[in-house]
Design a protein around this motif. Structure first.
Motif, PDB file in Angstrom:
ATOM      1  N   LEU A  15      -0.609 -16.849  -5.411  1.00 51.09           N
ATOM      2  CA  LEU A  15      -0.536 -16.079  -4.969  1.00 51.09           C
ATOM      3  C   LEU A  15      -1.746 -15.938  -4.661  1.00 51.09           C
ATOM      4  CD1 LEU A  15       1.700 -13.266  -6.810  1.00 51.09           C
ATOM      5  CD2 LEU A  15       1.852 -14.954  -4.673  1.00 51.09           C
ATOM      6  N   LEU A  16      -2.416 -15.792  -3.672  1.00 50.79           N
ATOM      7  CA  LEU A  16      -3.843 -15.476  -3.407  1.00 50.79           C
ATOM      8  C   LEU A  16      -4.766 -14.049  -4.307  1.00 50.79           C
ATOM      9  CD1 LEU A  16      -4.442 -17.105  -0.100  1.00 50.79           C
ATOM     10  CD2 LEU A  16      -5.048 -18.159  -2.577  1.00 50.79           C
ATOM     11  N   GLU A  17      -5.964 -14.441  -4.027  1.00 47.37           N
ATOM     12  CA  GLU A  17      -6.587 -12.873  -5.172  1.00 47.37           C
ATOM     13  C   GLU A  17      -6.303 -11.898  -3.792  1.00 47.37           C
ATOM     14  OE1 GLU A  17     -11.055 -10.594  -5.679  1.00 47.37           O
ATOM     15  OE2 GLU A  17     -11.048 -12.823  -5.572  1.00 47.37           O
ATOM     16  N   LYS A  18      -6.478 -10.357  -3.627  1.00 48.93           N
ATOM     17  CA  LYS A  18      -5.270  -9.738  -3.141  1.00 48.93           C
ATOM     18  C   LYS A  18      -5.289  -8.349  -3.822  1.00 48.93           C
ATOM     19  CE  LYS A  18      -1.872  -8.138  -0.369  1.00 48.93           C
ATOM     20  NZ  LYS A  18      -0.362  -7.871  -0.053  1.00 48.93           N
ATOM     21  N   ASP A  19      -6.494  -6.772  -2.979  1.00 45.66           N
ATOM     22  CA  ASP A  19      -6.839  -5.677  -3.494  1.00 45.66           C
ATOM     23  C   ASP A  19      -7.608  -5.689  -4.809  1.00 45.66           C
ATOM     24  OD1 ASP A  19      -4.946  -4.799  -0.748  1.00 45.66           O
ATOM     25  OD2 ASP A  19      -3.171  -4.424  -2.565  1.00 45.66           O
ATOM     26  N   GLY A  20      -8.486  -6.658  -4.649  1.00 45.68           N
ATOM     27  CA  GLY A  20      -8.864  -7.019  -5.983  1.00 45.68           C
ATOM     28  C   GLY A  20      -8.499  -7.681  -7.481  1.00 45.68           C
ATOM     29  N   ARG A  21      -7.402  -7.758  -7.076  1.00 42.43           N
ATOM     30  CA  ARG A  21      -6.332  -8.362  -8.324  1.00 42.43           C
ATOM     31  C   ARG A  21      -6.696  -9.752  -8.170  1.00 42.43           C
ATOM     32  NH1 ARG A  21      -0.940  -5.181  -7.005  1.00 42.43           N
ATOM     33  NH2 ARG A  21      -0.525  -5.801 -10.243  1.00 42.43           N
TER      34      ARG A  21
END
Length: 172
Positions: A126-132
Motif C-alpha cells: 500500500l502506497l503512502e496516502k493522506d500523510g500515512r
C-alpha cells in the motif's frame, strides 16, 4: 473499568487465538462459516482447513497442511474481501452474492462446510496516502474448485458425519 465491561469480559468465551494464512498457494476446505457479534461489531468468520500448501515467497514458509485458519471481515474493506472469498466458494457471480445467499451460508445447514476453495496469499504494498506511511499487507486471490466425483462423495461423507444435511438440501 466499569462493572458492565467487567461483566462482559467475565461472560465472554475465552479466545484461543486466530490462525491466519501466511503467504503461499493453498487448497482449503471450509469447516464453517458463521457470524459473530464481537468487539468490533458484527462480523462473518470462515474457518478453513489447509489441505495443501505451496511456498510462493523465498523467505516465508507457507501455512502447513492440517492447520485450521480463520478468514473474517472485521477490518476496513473486509466485507469486500469476504465477499470475494464467498464468491469463489459458491462459484457465484458478483450480482448473485445477495444478503439471502450470505445468510444461507452462515445458517445451521452450513452449505459451505467441507467445500474446497483455492487461494493465493501474497504481500501487497500500500502506497503512502493522506500523510500515512505505506505498508505491506496480505493480499488474497480466490478461485472456485469444481469437485470431482470422488471429492464430492468425500464431502457428503464428512457432512453426514457432522450431522449436516446433504449439499442439495443445504442449498435449497
Amino acid at each position: 473499568m466499569s462493572n458492565s465491561v467487567l461483566a462482559r469480559i467475565s461472560t465472554a468465551q475465552a479466545a484461543i487465538g486466530a490462525q491466519y494464512l501466511k503467504a503461499g498457494r493453498y487448497r482449503l476446505e471450509v469447516q464453517s462459516i458463521r457470524t459473530k457479534d464481537g468487539f468490533k461489531g458484527l462480523s462473518a468468520i470462515a474457518e478453513v482447513k489447509v489441505v495443501t500448501s505451496e511456498r510462493t515467497q523465498p523467505h516465508t514458509e507457507s501455512t502447513r497442511p492440517g492447520l485450521i485458519a480463520s478468514r473474517s471481515n472485521t477490518k476496513k474493506n473486509g466485507g469486500g474481501r469476504f465477499k470475494a472469498f464467498l464468491r469463489a466458494l459458491a462459484g457465484a457471480e458478483e450480482h448473485e452474492v445477495t444478503p439471502d445467499l450470505l445468510a444461507k451460508f452462515t445458517e445451521a445447514k452450513q452449505p459451505g462446510a467441507f467445500l474446497l476453495v483455492d487461494g493465493d496469499v501474497f504481500p501487497k504494498t500500500l502506497l503512502e496516502k493522506d500523510g500515512r506511511p505505506g505498508k505491506v499487507i496480505k493480499g488474497y486471490s480466490w478461485s472456485d474448485v469444481s469437485p470431482t466425483g470422488v471429492e464430492l462423495a468425500a464431502i457428503e461423507t464428512k457432512r453426514a458425519a457432522a450431522k449436516l444435511p446433504p449439499l442439495v438440501d443445504a442449498l435449497a
